[in-house]
Write a protein that holds these residues in place. Structure first.
Motif, PDB file in Angstrom:
ATOM      1  N   VAL A  48       0.825  -1.198   0.000  1.00 54.08           N
ATOM      2  CA  VAL A  48       0.000   0.000   0.000  1.00 54.08           C
ATOM      3  C   VAL A  48       0.861   1.250   0.000  1.00 54.08           C
ATOM      4  O   VAL A  48       0.641   2.180  -0.782  1.00 54.08           O
ATOM      5  CB  VAL A  48      -0.955   0.011   1.201  1.00 54.08           C
ATOM      6  N   ALA A  49       1.833   1.282   0.887  1.00 52.24           N
ATOM      7  CA  ALA A  49       2.682   2.451   1.030  1.00 52.24           C
ATOM      8  C   ALA A  49       3.970   2.048   1.721  1.00 52.24           C
ATOM      9  O   ALA A  49       4.009   1.072   2.472  1.00 52.24           O
ATOM     10  CB  ALA A  49       1.978   3.554   1.836  1.00 52.24           C
ATOM     11  N   ALA A  50       5.016   2.793   1.466  1.00 50.58           N
ATOM     12  CA  ALA A  50       6.293   2.554   2.107  1.00 50.58           C
ATOM     13  C   ALA A  50       6.964   3.883   2.386  1.00 50.58           C
ATOM     14  O   ALA A  50       6.731   4.872   1.682  1.00 50.58           O
ATOM     15  CB  ALA A  50       7.190   1.671   1.240  1.00 50.58           C
ATOM     16  N   CYS A  96       1.363  -3.804   9.016  1.00 50.16           N
ATOM     17  CA  CYS A  96       2.570  -3.003   8.979  1.00 50.16           C
ATOM     18  C   CYS A  96       3.767  -3.932   8.947  1.00 50.16           C
ATOM     19  O   CYS A  96       3.699  -5.091   9.371  1.00 50.16           O
ATOM     20  CB  CYS A  96       2.657  -2.037  10.164  1.00 50.16           C
ATOM     21  N   ALA A  97       4.863  -3.436   8.429  1.00 50.67           N
ATOM     22  CA  ALA A  97       6.039  -4.265   8.262  1.00 50.67           C
ATOM     23  C   ALA A  97       7.302  -3.423   8.348  1.00 50.67           C
ATOM     24  O   ALA A  97       7.306  -2.245   7.989  1.00 50.67           O
ATOM     25  CB  ALA A  97       5.998  -4.991   6.913  1.00 50.67           C
ATOM     26  N   GLY A  98       8.358  -4.056   8.811  1.00 43.37           N
ATOM     27  CA  GLY A  98       9.662  -3.428   8.873  1.00 43.37           C
ATOM     28  C   GLY A  98      10.615  -4.108   7.921  1.00 43.37           C
ATOM     29  O   GLY A  98      10.666  -5.339   7.850  1.00 43.37           O
ATOM     30  N   SER A  99      11.369  -3.309   7.205  1.00 42.92           N
ATOM     31  CA  SER A  99      12.257  -3.807   6.170  1.00 42.92           C
ATOM     32  C   SER A  99      13.669  -4.006   6.693  1.00 42.92           C
ATOM     33  O   SER A  99      14.058  -3.462   7.732  1.00 42.92           O
ATOM     34  CB  SER A  99      12.279  -2.839   4.988  1.00 42.92           C
ATOM     35  N   SER A 100      14.440  -4.781   5.945  1.00 35.80           N
ATOM     36  CA  SER A 100      15.865  -4.913   6.184  1.00 35.80           C
ATOM     37  C   SER A 100      16.672  -3.912   5.364  1.00 35.80           C
ATOM     38  O   SER A 100      17.896  -3.918   5.428  1.00 35.80           O
ATOM     39  CB  SER A 100      16.326  -6.333   5.857  1.00 35.80           C
ATOM     40  N   PHE A 101      15.981  -3.057   4.610  1.00 33.69           N
ATOM     41  CA  PHE A 101      16.614  -2.047   3.792  1.00 33.69           C
ATOM     42  C   PHE A 101      16.185  -0.665   4.242  1.00 33.69           C
ATOM     43  O   PHE A 101      15.185  -0.499   4.938  1.00 33.69           O
ATOM     44  CB  PHE A 101      16.263  -2.251   2.311  1.00 33.69           C
ATOM     45  N   THR A 105      11.010   0.514  -0.165  1.00 33.68           N
ATOM     46  CA  THR A 105      10.676  -0.574  -1.065  1.00 33.68           C
ATOM     47  C   THR A 105       9.234  -1.023  -0.890  1.00 33.68           C
ATOM     48  O   THR A 105       8.682  -1.004   0.216  1.00 33.68           O
ATOM     49  CB  THR A 105      11.615  -1.764  -0.834  1.00 33.68           C
ATOM     50  N   MET A 106       8.627  -1.431  -1.989  1.00 34.99           N
ATOM     51  CA  MET A 106       7.272  -1.964  -1.961  1.00 34.99           C
ATOM     52  C   MET A 106       7.247  -3.456  -2.236  1.00 34.99           C
ATOM     53  O   MET A 106       6.181  -4.028  -2.455  1.00 34.99           O
ATOM     54  CB  MET A 106       6.381  -1.215  -2.955  1.00 34.99           C
ATOM     55  N   ASN A 107       8.393  -4.083  -2.195  1.00 36.05           N
ATOM     56  CA  ASN A 107       8.525  -5.514  -2.385  1.00 36.05           C
ATOM     57  C   ASN A 107       8.347  -6.214  -1.043  1.00 36.05           C
ATOM     58  O   ASN A 107       9.139  -5.992  -0.118  1.00 36.05           O
ATOM     59  CB  ASN A 107       9.884  -5.838  -2.985  1.00 36.05           C
TER      60      ASN A 107
END
Length: 124
Positions: A48-50, A96-101, A105-107
């Motif tokens: 949805v959004a990043a 909701c999510a937390g990235s390693s980058f 990113t929307m991947n």
């Protein structure tokens, strides 16, 4: 150990607004991108959004652009999603999510920590 807990979901009429919030704990996300995803029954989870680690770069799915706003507060380790002009097709479980980058990113495969999801239902 890492937890991300969403809140703010609910039932709203088309055209209404909701604000989703996500509180992360267990590690700091101050140097990493965060995002919101959603999944409707029978559909794949979609971005949805990043928002980048600094909040300086944001991206949105075309379907929500102009209606949704993502924001973050690194001091509080939170990320919010303001949803306006809601449509029935926005109905989904939102994660909701937390990235390693650090980039926005929307991947979904760039995200390593996930919340349990909160239901958003938009009636017509």
């Amino acid at each position: 150990q890492v937890r991300m807990v969403e809140s703010g979901g609910g039932l709203v009429q088309a055209g209404g607004s909701l604000r989703l919030s996500c509180k992360a704990s267990g590690r700091t996300f101050s140097g990493y991108a965060m995002g919101w995803f959603r999944q409707a029954p029978g559909k794949e989870r979609e971005s949805v959004a990043a928002i980048s680690w600094s909040g300086g770069d944001v991206t949105y799915a075309d379907s929500v652009k102009g209606r949704f706003t993502i924001s973050r507060d690194n001091a509080k380790n939170t990320v919010d999603l303001q949803m306006n002009s809601l449509k029935p097709q926005d109905t989904a479980v939102y994660y909701c999510a937390g990235s390693s980058f650090s980039v926005a990113t929307m991947n979904r495969y760039d995200y390593i920590d996930w919340g349990q999801g909160t239901q958003v239902t938009v009636s017509s």
